[in-house]
Design a protein around this motif. Structure first.
Motif, short mmCIF file in Angstrom:
data_model
loop_
_atom_site.label_atom_id
_atom_site.label_comp_id
_atom_site.label_asym_id
_atom_site.label_seq_id
_atom_site.Cartn_x
_atom_site.Cartn_y
_atom_site.Cartn_z
N PHE A 33 0.84 -1.21 0.00
CA PHE A 33 0.00 0.00 0.00
C PHE A 33 0.87 1.25 0.00
O PHE A 33 2.01 1.24 0.45
CB PHE A 33 -0.91 0.03 1.24
CG PHE A 33 -1.93 -1.06 1.28
CD1 PHE A 33 -3.15 -0.90 0.63
CD2 PHE A 33 -1.68 -2.25 1.95
CE1 PHE A 33 -4.10 -1.92 0.66
CE2 PHE A 33 -2.62 -3.26 1.99
CZ PHE A 33 -3.84 -3.09 1.34
N THR A 34 0.28 2.34 -0.50
CA THR A 34 0.92 3.65 -0.38
C THR A 34 0.88 4.09 1.08
O THR A 34 0.22 3.46 1.92
CB THR A 34 0.18 4.70 -1.23
OG1 THR A 34 -1.17 4.81 -0.74
CG2 THR A 34 0.17 4.32 -2.69
N LYS A 35 1.55 5.17 1.40
CA LYS A 35 1.44 5.73 2.74
C LYS A 35 0.04 6.31 2.94
O LYS A 35 -0.68 6.59 1.98
CB LYS A 35 2.48 6.84 2.94
CG LYS A 35 3.91 6.31 3.00
CD LYS A 35 4.88 7.46 3.26
CE LYS A 35 6.31 6.94 3.38
NZ LYS A 35 7.27 8.03 3.65
N LYS A 36 -0.36 6.50 4.19
CA LYS A 36 -1.66 7.09 4.48
C LYS A 36 -1.72 8.51 3.91
O LYS A 36 -0.76 9.27 4.02
CB LYS A 36 -1.92 7.14 5.98
CG LYS A 36 -2.25 5.79 6.60
CD LYS A 36 -2.62 5.97 8.06
CE LYS A 36 -3.02 4.65 8.70
NZ LYS A 36 -3.43 4.84 10.11
N ASP A 37 -2.86 8.83 3.32
CA ASP A 37 -3.07 10.17 2.80
C ASP A 37 -3.46 11.09 3.96
O ASP A 37 -4.52 10.92 4.57
CB ASP A 37 -4.19 10.15 1.75
CG ASP A 37 -4.30 11.46 0.99
OD1 ASP A 37 -3.86 12.49 1.53
OD2 ASP A 37 -4.82 11.45 -0.14
N GLU A 38 -2.60 12.07 4.28
CA GLU A 38 -2.84 12.97 5.41
C GLU A 38 -4.11 13.80 5.24
O GLU A 38 -4.68 14.28 6.22
CB GLU A 38 -1.63 13.91 5.59
CG GLU A 38 -0.35 13.20 6.00
CD GLU A 38 -0.46 12.56 7.38
OE1 GLU A 38 -1.02 13.21 8.29
OE2 GLU A 38 -0.01 11.41 7.54
N TRP A 39 -4.56 13.98 4.00
CA TRP A 39 -5.77 14.76 3.73
C TRP A 39 -6.98 14.20 4.47
O TRP A 39 -7.85 14.94 4.92
CB TRP A 39 -6.01 14.78 2.23
CG TRP A 39 -7.33 15.33 1.77
CD1 TRP A 39 -8.32 14.67 1.10
CD2 TRP A 39 -7.82 16.67 1.92
NE1 TRP A 39 -9.38 15.49 0.83
CE2 TRP A 39 -9.11 16.74 1.33
CE3 TRP A 39 -7.31 17.82 2.53
CZ2 TRP A 39 -9.87 17.90 1.30
CZ3 TRP A 39 -8.07 18.97 2.50
CH2 TRP A 39 -9.33 19.01 1.91
N PHE A 40 -7.02 12.85 4.63
CA PHE A 40 -8.18 12.22 5.26
C PHE A 40 -8.26 12.53 6.76
O PHE A 40 -9.29 12.27 7.38
CB PHE A 40 -8.14 10.71 5.04
CG PHE A 40 -8.30 10.32 3.59
CD1 PHE A 40 -9.32 10.86 2.82
CD2 PHE A 40 -7.44 9.41 3.00
CE1 PHE A 40 -9.46 10.51 1.49
CE2 PHE A 40 -7.58 9.04 1.67
CZ PHE A 40 -8.59 9.60 0.91
N LYS A 41 -7.19 13.07 7.34
CA LYS A 41 -7.21 13.42 8.77
C LYS A 41 -7.72 14.84 8.99
O LYS A 41 -7.99 15.22 10.13
CB LYS A 41 -5.79 13.32 9.36
CG LYS A 41 -5.21 11.93 9.36
CD LYS A 41 -3.81 11.97 9.98
CE LYS A 41 -3.15 10.60 9.97
NZ LYS A 41 -1.80 10.65 10.57
N SER A 42 -7.82 15.62 7.94
CA SER A 42 -8.08 17.06 8.08
C SER A 42 -9.56 17.36 8.26
O SER A 42 -10.43 16.64 7.78
CB SER A 42 -7.54 17.81 6.86
OG SER A 42 -8.30 17.49 5.71
#
Length: 476
Positions: A182-191
């Motif tokens: 998998f790719t790294k976690k997308d930080e956008w989803f935490k915002s």
């Protein structure tokens, strides 16, 4: 117009994504499960691999707390959505999310036990599959201590009795000991911005499919005039407390709607909310700690204050112009054009008058040439005067008036009506603006009191020589 209900769309963090998906989509675990839907890649194997890689990365990072394996949105739907096919409803929301964010999703459509809450659970991944996964296979047994660090020998992870210590692990030869699929976690989803964006998207979908205007929803505005209500979760020990708190908040929100309709400015409502709810709540918490009953009292006190404000705020009706202002603007533009033409014609007439006077004074046998030149100039100026007058006539006729006189009369009457409207509007503003300043009176009084206190302090602290000087002045 009263504001409609707010949409309820909440995001949750999931520390057991596989277990959560099984819970929301298993008919044996859900009493009122109507439909489930998964995006193409969201297989059981996908979620297991996702959970495993998230846990490995979490352990390697040394972070405390719980590992977040996935996230979920709970979307409350209007009851009228039961009229649509359940499969279509859950597919619509899931595919809309997938098309926008391109991450795998699993969703389920439910009713709660009391059949009062029709809603969707939408679980999604914060990671995407790599095009070229990296998988490492153990060529021999691999040993890991409590911190997830690799150890060379088994002895290093055993206790004094030769047993495997708690928290240590062994990965047998031939099994995967490290993988990156998998790719790294997308930080956008935490915002917060992402959550708000999703709420707006789902609210828009809901509103585009409701059949009754009154069912349309709006996204709650943080920092706005309303107070948000809280959802009461299943078996919540504070259910009664939250219910009472929500009732007080709804009383405030209803009063806000009345205030807005009655013309109370939003700035004034926000000031009441800040000074009489936010500030007083913070002060109460600092002094007494968290007291739920106190919060309800504060909210109801603010509501009562706002009601008094509504009763006092009798906004007179705003004046309505007796003439179409767009039509008036066109008339004014036409008048400006006529005035320019009139000025040009007046200049031509003055020129003609001046030339004719010169001609009358030009006498004598030898002045024939000069007279002829003046007569030519007079003829040219008279032609110019006629041409300007013709332009004026054509200007008013093109605007729909038979002649200049008709336009001038209409313009003067319209100008009088506009002047009356402007005077009424000015009077209306004078009536309404002082009411907007009422909220600032307490702060003004406080400011005056502070200045008075400061002046008193300063006078008490003046040096003695000032007193001597005053007595000397009196002696003079």
């Amino acid at each position: 117009m009263l504001i409609g209900r707010h949409s309820f769309i909440r995001q949750n963090k999931l520390s057991d994504v596989v277990g959560r998906i099984d819970y929301i989509s298993n008919p044996k675990r859900q009493e009122h499960l109507y439909a489930t839907y998964q995006t193409e890649g969201a297989t059981p194997e996908f979620w297991k691999n996702l959970a495993r890689e998230n846990q490995l990365d979490f352990k390697a990072s040394g972070t405390t707390g719980k590992c977040i394996e996935g996230r979920e949105f709970i979307i409350a739907l209007p009851e009228s959505f039961v009229e649509y096919k359940a499969d279509d409803v859950v597919r619509l929301f899931t595919e809309s999310f997938y098309k926008r964010y391109s991450v795998e999703c699993s969703a389920a459509l439910h009713h709660n036990k009391k059949m009062t809450n029709y809603h969707i659970h939408l679980v999604f991944s914060e990671r995407k599959m790599l095009e070229h996964p990296e998988v490492k296979i153990a060529t021999r047994n691999m040993f890991y201590d409590e911190q997830g660090n690799h150890r060379r020998t088994k002895k290093e992870i055993l206790d004094e009795q030769g047993n495997l210590r708690a928290g240590c692990s062994i990965i047998p030869k031939g099994e995967v000991y490290e993988s990156h699929i998998f790719t790294k976690k997308d930080e956008w989803f935490k915002s917060d911005a992402f959550t708000r964006e999703v709420k707006e998207m789902f609210t828009e979908i809901i509103n585009s499919h409701v059949k009754v205007e009154s069912e349309k929803l709006s996204v709650f505005q943080q920092g706005g005039v309303y107070l948000a209500t809280k959802k009461i979760g299943k078996n919540n020990p504070k259910a009664e407390e939250i219910k009472a708190d929500n009732a007080a908040r709804q009383e405030w929100n209803r009063t806000v709607d009345v205030a807005l309709v009655e013309g109370v400015p939003e700035e004034d409502i926000l000031t009441v909310k800040r000074e009489r709810i936010t500030d007083k709540t913070l002060q109460s918490i600092r002094t007494h700690g968290w007291l739920p009953d106190m919060l309800q009292q504060i909210i109801r006190g603010a509501k009562d204050f706002l009601q008094e404000m509504i009763f006092k705020f009798k906004l007179p009706p705003k004046p309505i112009p007796k003439i179409d202002l767009q039509e008036w603007n066109e008339m004014r533009t036409l008048m400006e054009k006529l005035q320019k033409q009139s000025q040009a014609m007046k200049f031509a007439q003055q020129e003609i008058s001046s030339l004719k006077k010169q001609l009358s004074e030009t006498t004598g046998f030898f002045k024939g040439k000069a007279r002829k030149s003046l007569e030519g100039k007079i003829e040219q100026s008279e032609k110019q005067e006629k041409r300007i007058h013709t332009d004026m006539e054509q200007t008013v006729k093109q605007a729909g008036y038979p002649d200049v006189q008709s336009f001038a009369k209409t313009y003067q009457k319209s100008e009088k009506l506009v002047r009356e409207y402007n005077e009424e509007l000015r009077a209306w503003k004078n009536q309404t603006e002082p009411k907007k300043e009422k909220l600032s009176e307490p702060s003004k009084k406080a400011s005056i009191r502070e200045k008075l206190h400061r002046y008193q302090q300063e006078s008490m602290q003046q040096p003695k020589q000032t007193a001597k000087k005053k007595s000397m002045d009196r002696g003079r």
